[in-house]
Motif scaffolding. Sequence first.
Motif, PDB file in Angstrom:
ATOM      1  N   CYS A 191      12.087  23.568   0.531  1.00  0.00           N
ATOM      2  CA  CYS A 191      11.173  24.259   1.453  1.00  0.00           C
ATOM      3  C   CYS A 191      10.814  23.387   2.655  1.00  0.00           C
ATOM      4  O   CYS A 191      10.040  23.805   3.515  1.00  0.00           O
ATOM      5  CB  CYS A 191       9.914  24.715   0.728  1.00  0.00           C
TER       6      CYS A 191
ATOM      7  N   CYS B 219       8.312  25.083  -3.042  1.00  0.00           N
ATOM      8  CA  CYS B 219       9.554  25.234  -3.812  1.00  0.00           C
ATOM      9  C   CYS B 219       9.565  24.432  -5.113  1.00  0.00           C
ATOM     10  O   CYS B 219      10.316  24.752  -6.023  1.00  0.00           O
ATOM     11  CB  CYS B 219      10.763  24.837  -2.958  1.00  0.00           C
TER      12      CYS B 219
ATOM     13  N   CYS C 119      10.881  18.988  -5.315  1.00  0.00           N
ATOM     14  CA  CYS C 119      10.687  17.561  -4.991  1.00  0.00           C
ATOM     15  C   CYS C 119       9.826  16.906  -6.066  1.00  0.00           C
ATOM     16  O   CYS C 119       9.146  15.923  -5.811  1.00  0.00           O
ATOM     17  CB  CYS C 119      10.052  17.415  -3.609  1.00  0.00           C
TER      18      CYS C 119
END
Length: 107
Positions: free
Chosen positions: A40, A46, A49
């Motif tokens: 994202c 998202c 990460c």
Amino acid sequence: MTIITYVDASGHSSTVDLPDGWTLMQGAVTNGIEGVLGECGGSCACATCHCYIEQDRLGELPVMSSVENDMLDQVAAQRQMNSRLACQIKIGPHLQGLRVELPSVQE
Ligand code: FES
């Protein structure tokens, strides 16, 4: 500049010198470190990460927002008490030498 070490799920480590103000996600993606996707672009949307921060340095990080907390419930690998989203952590001198472990899957 701040030195950060990323360690992937197989134990391979990469140590990089990163500009202050970048995020841990930017530092990983820019240096081609596998294990962080950042799909994202860093907008906390998202959960690709996901990373694990060494326990005794968790207190040096910014307080987790409710949005980050909610996104961490959707990570692919198991959430742990030291889980954070790398896009929400800005690099600075206070993180010198930080060790960031990466999960085996991000999606
Ligand atoms: S890059 Fe998407 S949540 Fe961090």
